[in-house]
Scaffold this active site. Structure first.
Site, PDB file in Angstrom:
ATOM      1  N   LEU A 180      50.610  38.230  42.120  1.00 30.26           N
ATOM      2  CA  LEU A 180      49.884  38.598  40.909  1.00 30.26           C
ATOM      3  C   LEU A 180      50.640  39.741  40.249  1.00 30.26           C
ATOM      4  O   LEU A 180      51.278  40.548  40.935  1.00 30.26           O
ATOM      5  CB  LEU A 180      48.459  39.068  41.235  1.00 30.26           C
ATOM      6  CG  LEU A 180      47.484  38.063  41.865  1.00 30.26           C
ATOM      7  CD1 LEU A 180      46.157  38.755  42.158  1.00 30.26           C
ATOM      8  CD2 LEU A 180      47.268  36.860  40.962  1.00 30.26           C
ATOM      9  N   ASP A 181      50.556  39.832  38.915  1.00 27.84           N
ATOM     10  CA  ASP A 181      51.151  40.966  38.220  1.00 27.84           C
ATOM     11  C   ASP A 181      50.554  42.262  38.760  1.00 27.84           C
ATOM     12  O   ASP A 181      49.419  42.287  39.258  1.00 27.84           O
ATOM     13  CB  ASP A 181      50.873  40.889  36.719  1.00 27.84           C
ATOM     14  CG  ASP A 181      51.581  39.721  36.042  1.00 27.84           C
ATOM     15  OD1 ASP A 181      52.503  39.161  36.662  1.00 27.84           O
ATOM     16  OD2 ASP A 181      51.207  39.389  34.907  1.00 27.84           O
ATOM     17  N   ALA A 182      51.287  43.347  38.611  1.00 24.83           N
ATOM     18  CA  ALA A 182      50.846  44.635  39.147  1.00 24.83           C
ATOM     19  C   ALA A 182      49.446  45.005  38.676  1.00 24.83           C
ATOM     20  O   ALA A 182      48.629  45.500  39.456  1.00 24.83           O
ATOM     21  CB  ALA A 182      51.838  45.731  38.748  1.00 24.83           C
TER      22      ALA A 182
ATOM     23  N   THR B 249      47.146  42.898  37.312  1.00 30.00           N
ATOM     24  CA  THR B 249      46.157  41.821  37.414  1.00 30.00           C
ATOM     25  C   THR B 249      45.418  41.993  38.734  1.00 30.00           C
ATOM     26  O   THR B 249      46.040  42.183  39.777  1.00 30.00           O
ATOM     27  CB  THR B 249      46.831  40.439  37.361  1.00 30.00           C
ATOM     28  OG1 THR B 249      47.470  40.279  36.096  1.00 30.00           O
ATOM     29  CG2 THR B 249      45.810  39.329  37.544  1.00 30.00           C
TER      30      THR B 249
END
Length: 314
Positions: free
Chosen positions: A145-147, A149
């Protein structure tokens, strides 16, 4: 060629048809999947020649020329050191998998240039033993997951689980459901975005809908509409970097708080949202060793829940 670093991956080739007439920095970025900034650095370091002469980043490539590029070896990624991660919780754990609820400001694994917390550090500090397949700094990682998110991530504890889950994500056999708070009201309220995604031409770390990008499919449905925003349920067929953020921005309805993709900072500040409002709310897949279907769900982070309450009061 003073200053040249003749280490790493050296390649020589005639100028490809698809980049004739392009600036060299843009062409190198596109050919080797680099950012425009990194391509320019490689050229400035003397690692690109055209017909034997050192190139300048603003030169344009001509048909029939011989292009040579030396790609310096990438810096080694740091290893994961056990360290508690505040706000991260374990949703499920058994002998083969561990499912966590990841907070904002945390990346999946150590990467070059990242000094903040990682999911791996948090799990190692809790004594969780993960699969060791793959790169050492990515043990057990089967998706990311993005940092900023939040929400569900599954990691493999056994080697068998690692192989099965990696294949399941690659073959799109995993159900990934997100909730996203986006600006405005998408029209239609339910739809599918089928648009290829690649690196943004600006080379600044963003991604964008671009011709020749990787196929990307996002399904969305409006769950709740507010005066200035909409809460969407989003299902992914593909798993490209920043996919939901890019596709929502392409619809001109960026995720609230996603300043990288054009979100309104005034609305984000009013709602108390410090990064993109995007939460991995459900994750479903076939258990890698038991064969049964499993599904996990997790609640919103406090910041995200509070912003929804504020919108409902409006």
């Amino acid at each position: 060629m003073s200053g040249s670093t003749r280490t790493g991956d050296h390649r020589g080739m005639p100028v490809p048809d698809g980049v004739e007439g392009e600036r060299i920095d843009a062409a190198i970025a596109r050919m080797f999947g680099l950012s425009r900034t990194r391509a320019a650095e490689i050229i400035t370091e003397g690692n690109v020649t055209v017909d034997g002469a050192a190139a300048a980043k603003s030169d344009r490539l001509e048909a029939g020329s011989w292009l040579e590029v030396t790609l310096p070896p990438p810096p080694e990624a740091p290893s994961a050191r056990p360290e508690p991660v505040p706000g991260m919780s374990v949703v499920h754990e058994d002998a083969d998998i561990v499912v966590v609820n990841k907070p904002a400001g945390v990346v999946a694994h150590p990467t070059v240039g990242w000094t903040g917390p990682t999911v791996l550090q948090g799990l190692l500090s809790s004594g969780v033993e993960l699969a060791t397949s793959g790169a050492a700094e990515r043990q057990g990682i089967v998706h990311r997951l993005d940092a900023n998110t939040t929400g569900l991530m599954v990691l493999a504890k056994s080697e068998a689980a690692y192989s099965v889950l990696k294949r399941a994500f690659k073959e799109r056999e995993v159900d990934k459901v997100y909730h996203a708070l986006v600006q405005g009201h998408p029209d239609p309220l339910r739809g599918t975005v089928d648009a290829p995604i690649g690196r943004h031409p600006a080379g600044d770390g963003r991604f964008a809908v671009v011709a020749g990008g990787r196929p990307s499919v996002t399904h969305y449905d409006t769950v709740e509409a507010f005066r200035a925003a909409s809460l969407l349920e989003v299902k992914l067929e593909t798993g490209r970097t920043h996919q939901i953020r890019v596709h929502m921005a392409a619809l001109r309805h960026p995720c609230v708080g996603d300043h990288l993709y054009g979100a309104d900072p005034v609305l984000a500040e009013y709602l108390g949202v410090r990064s993109q409002w995007l939460h991995a709310v459900r994750l479903g897949f076939q258990h890698p060793t038991e064969g049964r279907r499993v599904e996990f769900e997790c609640a919103y982070a406090d910041e995200l829940a509070a912003s929804l309450e504020l919108l409902r009061e409006d």
